[in-house]
Design a protein around this motif. Structure first.
Motif, PDB file in Angstrom:
ATOM      1  N   GLU A 184      10.824  52.227  12.106  1.00 40.64           N
ATOM      2  CA  GLU A 184       9.753  53.025  12.618  1.00 40.64           C
ATOM      3  C   GLU A 184       9.204  54.054  11.550  1.00 40.64           C
ATOM      4  OE1 GLU A 184      12.794  52.898  13.145  1.00 40.64           O
ATOM      5  OE2 GLU A 184      13.528  54.583  14.194  1.00 40.64           O
ATOM      6  N   SER A 187      21.737  50.771   7.568  1.00 39.54           N
ATOM      7  CA  SER A 187      22.886  51.460   7.296  1.00 39.54           C
ATOM      8  C   SER A 187      24.287  50.838   7.681  1.00 39.54           C
ATOM      9  CB  SER A 187      22.950  52.737   7.529  1.00 39.54           C
ATOM     10  OG  SER A 187      22.643  52.859   9.079  1.00 39.54           O
ATOM     11  N   GLU A 219      27.471  57.436   0.885  1.00 36.98           N
ATOM     12  CA  GLU A 219      25.845  56.888   0.399  1.00 36.98           C
ATOM     13  C   GLU A 219      25.180  57.949   0.202  1.00 36.98           C
ATOM     14  OE1 GLU A 219      24.018  53.823   2.752  1.00 36.98           O
ATOM     15  OE2 GLU A 219      23.333  52.887   1.047  1.00 36.98           O
TER      16      GLU A 219
HETATM   17  P1  NAD Z   1      18.950  52.464   9.444  1.00 37.35           P
HETATM   18  O1  NAD Z   1      20.350  51.871   9.651  1.00 37.35           O
HETATM   19  O2  NAD Z   1      18.973  54.082  10.040  1.00 37.35           O
HETATM   20  O3  NAD Z   1      17.716  51.628  10.034  1.00 37.35           O
HETATM   21  C1  NAD Z   1      17.703  50.514  10.112  1.00 37.35           C
HETATM   22  C2  NAD Z   1      17.193  49.917  11.243  1.00 37.35           C
HETATM   23  O4  NAD Z   1      18.036  50.233  12.354  1.00 37.35           O
HETATM   24  C3  NAD Z   1      15.705  50.393  11.573  1.00 37.35           C
HETATM   25  O5  NAD Z   1      14.697  49.571  12.141  1.00 37.35           O
HETATM   26  C4  NAD Z   1      16.175  51.493  12.909  1.00 37.35           C
HETATM   27  O6  NAD Z   1      14.944  51.526  13.783  1.00 37.35           O
HETATM   28  C5  NAD Z   1      17.257  50.925  13.323  1.00 37.35           C
HETATM   29  N1  NAD Z   1      18.055  51.957  13.782  1.00 37.35           N
HETATM   30  C6  NAD Z   1      18.395  53.245  13.384  1.00 37.35           C
HETATM   31  N2  NAD Z   1      19.369  53.804  14.202  1.00 37.35           N
HETATM   32  C7  NAD Z   1      19.744  53.124  15.023  1.00 37.35           C
HETATM   33  C8  NAD Z   1      20.656  53.138  16.217  1.00 37.35           C
HETATM   34  N3  NAD Z   1      21.343  54.210  16.346  1.00 37.35           N
HETATM   35  N4  NAD Z   1      20.792  51.970  16.994  1.00 37.35           N
HETATM   36  C9  NAD Z   1      20.083  50.972  16.844  1.00 37.35           C
HETATM   37  N5  NAD Z   1      19.175  50.917  15.803  1.00 37.35           N
HETATM   38  C10 NAD Z   1      19.056  51.797  15.084  1.00 37.35           C
HETATM   39  O7  NAD Z   1      18.651  52.458   7.758  1.00 37.35           O
HETATM   40  P2  NAD Z   1      17.258  52.954   7.040  1.00 37.35           P
HETATM   41  O8  NAD Z   1      17.644  54.553   6.897  1.00 37.35           O
HETATM   42  O9  NAD Z   1      16.197  52.750   7.471  1.00 37.35           O
HETATM   43  O10 NAD Z   1      17.733  52.209   5.437  1.00 37.35           O
HETATM   44  C11 NAD Z   1      18.635  52.468   4.568  1.00 37.35           C
HETATM   45  C12 NAD Z   1      19.867  51.940   4.750  1.00 37.35           C
HETATM   46  O11 NAD Z   1      19.759  50.744   4.478  1.00 37.35           O
HETATM   47  C13 NAD Z   1      20.864  52.402   3.487  1.00 37.35           C
HETATM   48  O12 NAD Z   1      22.137  52.575   3.999  1.00 37.35           O
HETATM   49  C14 NAD Z   1      20.909  51.162   2.491  1.00 37.35           C
HETATM   50  O13 NAD Z   1      21.723  51.131   1.826  1.00 37.35           O
HETATM   51  C15 NAD Z   1      20.608  49.978   3.678  1.00 37.35           C
HETATM   52  N6  NAD Z   1      20.259  48.930   3.010  1.00 37.35           N
HETATM   53  C16 NAD Z   1      20.938  47.800   2.913  1.00 37.35           C
HETATM   54  C17 NAD Z   1      20.440  46.608   2.279  1.00 37.35           C
HETATM   55  C18 NAD Z   1      21.302  45.415   1.928  1.00 37.35           C
HETATM   56  O14 NAD Z   1      20.944  44.529   1.472  1.00 37.35           O
HETATM   57  N7  NAD Z   1      22.887  45.625   2.309  1.00 37.35           N
HETATM   58  C19 NAD Z   1      19.244  46.538   2.054  1.00 37.35           C
HETATM   59  C20 NAD Z   1      17.993  47.567   2.090  1.00 37.35           C
HETATM   60  C21 NAD Z   1      18.770  48.914   2.965  1.00 37.35           C
END
Ligand code: NAD
Length: 488
Positions: A180, A230, A379
């Motif tokens: 979002e 994450s 992280e």
């Molecule tokens: P995030 O986990 O906050 O969000 C990812 C998705 O989950 C989003 O679409 C968000 O709307 C949703 N989300 C967030 N909180 C939620 C909850 N409590 N319940 C259900 N859904 C929820 O991650 P971010 O901040 O958008 O991205 C950064 C993170 O992604 C970092 O930890 C990074 O390392 C990781 N990442 C990992 C890879 C990989 O290949 N392993 C690749 C890219 C990013």
């Protein structure tokens, strides 16, 4: 580009049409300047249900096409990505805050991902064998149905394209739930897929946050969930989706260690380590977070400091995603400093002229970090590298392997024996030798180990074929006169 600059422009994309959700909206803010550029609906389970119904309906005809027929749509989509490369680059830059060069590299990677999907007919062929006289067994790869892809903020164009081309070409219909925080690129991808002729309902975008993710995990007509984000949320999604008997692949966070040996080539190592930690403002899941300097590596650290000091926020270095992220990153640096670490290059309080509202942290190098510090364990997700000193390679590998994560690990050395040790013993899914960001390129798959990935298969490359299909096993006999045995 209109979509990015018109407030309240983001809509859901359901059954080939833009659809306004009545849900409450969240501002979309450009990290470059801190200004509001749009708003995104926090859709509800009702919006999702409409998209799933459309996808389920489209699946009947989409899955009945041959693989070669579906591939034609992906060829056209790939060509549209190339046609709109500059505009897509601008959009990523605007909504995510990374530099134009980094945004362009992201779009180029999306094109490569599409090219892999276009080669699927060359890779996915059925297996047939005459297993008994007159009896044939065959295996066909069939699509699984309606699938969902949930993506993070850090690659608004590329991470959706980790899943869209392969899932679609293999016959599935998809609901994409983009972050979002960066919803604009995903909507543009939906428009390009439509222009490529992809039938209505095959690809849908439902915007929102936690509520829509939970609804995806619970929806009885979604067969598979792919998640990137994450570790905290990856665990929630994996547990909830699999508890609802779906297949799930959930990629989580990372804490990547680079081991630098004293024999490492000075210039290449210093520039690679700094590029790895500062590229995309350190917001890559493959970014270097900890450098383990083995024995006498001071000349390399000195050179790293020179390279880092030459990087200017707002020019060679983009913004971090939000004001909260800037605050969090700077707090990690301050806490480490207070605990005895030495900040060699300090990116705190960075500002960019004419972009004072933007969220910038300069490249930061923190030396004499110890493994027990929070900056070494958690992280940080910013342009920060912690340096831990180790006496020898065994100690360095032990520090690396103590991390619960396991996305990437690299070693910098001129010695094949040292390199081999790290290749064999590092507990990570992607290993680099003299490479700071060891992302495997197509056809090699992407995916970590340990707390960086939950579920089997990797998310791209050949490994993803397994995730997006199911095997149908058929035994056939057409010749009743054939010699009989226990099977016939
Ligand atoms: P995030 O986990 O906050 O969000 C990812 C998705 O989950 C989003 O679409 C968000 O709307 C949703 N989300 C967030 N909180 C939620 C909850 N409590 N319940 C259900 N859904 C929820 O991650 P971010 O901040 O958008 O991205 C950064 C993170 O992604 C970092 O930890 C990074 O390392 C990781 N990442 C990992 C890879 C990989 O290949 N392993 C690749 C890219 C990013």
């Amino acid at each position: 580009m209109d979509i990015a600059t018109t407030p309240n422009a983001v809509q859901n994309f359901i059954n080939g049409r833009f659809k306004t959700s009545t849900a409450e909206k969240l501002d979309v803010i450009s990290p470059l300047t801190g200004s509001t550029i749009s708003a995104v609906p926090l859709s509800t389970a009702t919006d999702l249900d409409e998209a799933v119904k459309a996808a389920k309906n489209a699946f009947k005809t989409w899955s009945a096409l041959t693989l070669k027929e579906r591939t034609q749509y992906l060829f056209r989509y790939r060509n549209l990505l190339i046609r709109d490369r500059d505009a897509l680059t601008e959009l990523v830059h605007l909504e995510n805050g990374k530099t134009l060069d980094e945004a362009r590299a992201e779009v180029d990677k999306s094109i490569e991902l599409c090219e892999f999907a276009c080669s699927m007919p060359q890779m996915v062929s059925y297996e047939v064998q005459e297993v008994s006289k007159g009896v044939e067994c065959r295996i066909e790869r069939k699509p699984i149905g309606v699938v969902a892809s949930i993506t993070p903020f850090n690659f608004p164009n590329m991470v959706p394209n980790w899943t869209i081309p392969n899932a679609l070409v293999l016959g599935n219909c998809m609901i994409l739930k983009p972050s979002e925080i960066v919803p604009l690129s995903a909507i543009r991808l939906a428009e390009l897929l439509k222009e490529a002729g992809v039938p209505d309902g095959v690809f849908n975008v439902v915007n929102g946050g936690r509520e829509i993710v939970e609804a995806i995990c619970d929806h009885p007509d979604i067969q598979a969930v792919s998640f990137v984000g994450s570790t905290k949320v990856a665990k929630i999604v994996y547990q909830r989706a699999t508890a609802n008997l779906k297949r799930c692949l959930a990629l989580g966070g990372a804490k990547n260690h680079l081991i630098v040996m004293p024999d490492a080539q000075l210039e290449m190592t210093a520039s690679n380590v700094v590029a790895s930690m500062s590229g995309c403002a350190g917001q890559r899941c493959m970014a270097a977070a900890v450098m383990i300097g083995v024995d006498r590596v001071q000349p390399i650290i000195d050179r790293m400091c020179e390279v880092a000091r030459a990087i200017r926020p707002g020019h060679e270095l983009g913004a971090v995603i939000s004001a909260e992220a800037k605050k969090r990153i700077e707090a990690y640096i301050t806490e480490a400093e207070q605990a005895g670490a030495k900040v060699l290059v300090d990116g705190r309080n960075a500002t960019v002229p004419d972009k004072e509202g933007g969220f910038y942290v300069g490249p930061t190098i923190v030396d004499y970090v110890t493994p027990d510090m929070r900056i070494a364990q958690e992280e940080v997700f910013g342009p920060v590298i912690s340096i831990i000193r180790a006496k020898n390679l065994d100690e360095a590998i032990a520090i690396e392997n103590a991390s619960p994560y396991g996305n990437a690990a690299s070693v910098f050395t001129e010695n094949g024996g040292f390199a081999k040790e790290v290749m064999e013993r590092a507990s990570a899914g992607m290993i680099g030798v003299n490479i700071g960001v060891p992302v495997p390129r197509e056809p090699f798959p992407f995916g970590g180990w340990n707390d960086s990935k939950f579920g089997v298969c990797d998310i791209t490359g050949k490994s993803s074929i397994e995730f997006w299909t199911q095997n149908k096993k058929t035994s056939v006999k057409w010749n009743p006169e054939a010699h009989t045995n226990w099977m016939s």
